[in-house]
Design an enzyme around this catalytic site. Structure first.
Site, mmCIF file in Angstrom:
data_model
loop_
_atom_site.group_PDB
_atom_site.id
_atom_site.type_symbol
_atom_site.label_atom_id
_atom_site.label_comp_id
_atom_site.label_asym_id
_atom_site.label_seq_id
_atom_site.Cartn_x
_atom_site.Cartn_y
_atom_site.Cartn_z
ATOM 1 C CE LYS A 180 -10.535 -3.064 3.765
ATOM 2 N NZ LYS A 180 -11.087 -1.739 3.501
ATOM 3 C CB CYS A 198 -0.922 -0.004 1.223
ATOM 4 S SG CYS A 198 -1.815 1.555 1.435
#
Lengths: 240, 279
Positions: free
Chosen positions: A58, A31
């Site tokens: 998640k 990321c």
């Protein structure tokens, strides 16, 4: 300081509290936003632990860390949570001693934030180009990206310094670096072919210890991207 | 009011350099973003001069102050230019002594900046509602979206107030407080604010985040969308408290003058920006 730990996904148990003397960052190995925070942690020599999050699956508990469910998030031993990458970076610079990455002078600090604003359209343009890599017509977006990048070239031209904050590397350089690293790896280099000062800047950045410590393996990034664009829950752990 | 001066339009001469000891803000009397900067200037007692810009007829020289001709822009006596309203406000807090509007504590500072993220859709939505209403269009969807944003802020208010209080309590007291809050919510409905004593977004006293939010809340009434606060009692309490703040009061825009401006603005009349000024 291992960033190679497998990511935590849905169904995983939440991690315990953060031990004293340490700060935790919820991250993901590929990321660019989380990379900002890792750059600052590394540059300032801050003792930290990394918990990688599977962004395609998640954990439920992660939304208690950040209601937006995004990385990066900082958690300290007092249980305080800080999110939004630029906010985490500024927080770290405020709290921890050592080299200050943001200038003390109010005007110079404001200038860094104005340059940051100038950069603001780049992430979404790079992202949409990454998604379109296999498609035909990216020429419009590439033009737009070139235009945005030209604004940054102008800053360096006017300032006559190597880095965006002066002659040494500072916060603004770390905040924008992750996208330039990706442009190189993902062969969007022609977007910087008309910006010689930026090219010099990129070369200078690669010599920085924090930047080079966190450089991604090009094959790993490509492998990750391929899986991520297919929404695979294996993407975030590619290469482990 | 310091900013009750005629705006500069195309063909106007640029103002001279900013005198020592003063800071200049390029502004427009009805602009919410510039309003933020004027609130901070006032709250900190910073000596300043206001140069209003005619936004529909911008002076050519203004593009040397801001590449896209936007406001607000600060210019100091060293010819340094600072723009983007949030950056300008932070610059003023850093550069000038006296009362600090951002907290000293790095975590509390970060909290205020995170709160600003929660607010980011509000300016666009309020403007869209205004435009829709002024053009005689329906805006039920927009108002719903705006109400949702206000609900998020309301929730954050209640959470952060509790957390702030909790940080002073023992674990047993914290647990009791959580149970009490749940009880009150269930039995007394949303009006649980009686026992909460921090009324502003940053705590007991007004601070930067309140000023950064305020301009849009002040405009809800004159834009015709004040009913968007109907389901958010904590936010209503906050707006009432804000209206008691001396800085907010000093800069409050007269409703009739604002309406006069809006009428002319939506008729594309370039004189809109000077509406209400004495000749």
């Amino acid at each position: 300081m291992s960033g190679s730990a497998r990511s935590l996904a849905k169904g995983s148990a939440p991690p315990g509290p953060v031990p004293e003397g340490l700060i935790r960052v919820y991250s993901m190995r590929f990321c660019p936003y989380a990379q900002r925070t890792l750059l600052v942690l590394t540059a300032k020599g801050i003792r930290h632990e990394i918990i990688n999050i599977n962004l395609k699956s998640k954990p439920e508990w992660f939304f208690k860390k950040n209601p937006f469910g995004l990385v990066p998030v900082l958690e300290n031993s007092q249980g305080q949570l800080i999110y939004e990458s630029a906010i985490t970076c500024e927080y770290l610079d405020d709290v921890y001693p050592g080299k200050k990455l943001l200038p003390d002078d109010p005007y110079e600090k404001a200038r860094q934030k104005m340059v940051f604003e100038l950069f603001s359209k780049v992430p979404s343009l790079v992202t949409s180009l990454l998604r379109k890599q296999n498609e035909e017509d990216c020429s419009g977006q590439k033009e737009e990206l070139r235009k945005e990048i030209s604004k940054l070239e102008e800053v360096l031209t006017n300032k006559k310094t190597t880095f965006f904050g002066g002659n040494s590397l500072s916060m603004i350089d770390y905040l924008i670096w992750p996208w330039f690293e990706r442009m190189e790896i993902l062969e969007l280099n022609d977007c910087v072919d008309h910006t010689p000062k930026l090219q010099l800047w990129m070369a200078a950045m690669r010599k920085d210890p924090a930047v080079s410590a966190l450089l991604m393996e090009p094959k790993a990034l490509r492998g990750f991207l391929n899986l991520y664009l297919q929404n695979s829950p294996e993407a975030c752990d590619y290469g482990l | 009011m310091e900013d009750a001066t005629r705006s500069f339009g195309k063909g106007s001469l640029p103002p001279g350099p900013v005198p020592d000891g003063l800071i200049r803000v390029y502004s427009m009397r009805f602009c919410p973003y510039a309003h933020r900067t004027r609130l901070v200037l006032r709250a900190k007692g910073i000596r300043h001069e206001v140069v209003n810009i005619n936004l529909r007829n911008k002076p050519e020289w203004y593009y040397t102050k801001h590449p896209f001709g936007q406001i607000p822009v600060l210019e100091n006596s060293k010819c340094q230019l600072i723009y983007e309203s949030v950056i300008a406000c932070e610059y003023l807090d850093d550069a000038y002594p006296g009362r600090k509007l951002y907290p000293y504590d790095p975590y509390e500072r970060a909290r205020q900046k995170m709160l600003l993220e929660l607010f980011y859709k509000v300016p666009h939505l309020t403007k869209e509602c205004l435009v829709a209403l002024r053009c005689g269009r329906e805006c039920a969807d927009l108002k719903l979206a705006l109400r949702q944003e206000f609900c998020n802020l309301e929730e954050e208010r209640q959470e952060s107030v509790s957390a702030h209080q909790r940080s002073f309590l023992s674990p047993l007291a914290q647990e009791t407080q959580i149970k009490l809050k749940a009880y009150l919510r269930n039995s007394a409905g949303p009006e649980i604010l009686g026992y909460q004593n921090t009324i502003f977004f940053g705590g007991d006293c007004i601070s930067m985040i309140d000023y950064l939010f305020w301009p849009w809340f002040e405009r809800l009434d004159v834009y015709g969308i004040a009913d968007c606060l109907n389901h958010t009692p904590a936010l209503r309490l906050w707006t009432a408290a804000m209206k008691q703040d001396p800085t907010v009061c000093a800069l409050l825009i007269d409703k009739n003058i604002f309406l006069g401006f809006l009428n002319l603005y939506f008729q594309n009349n370039p004189d809109a920006f000077d509406y209400g000024l004495a000749c």
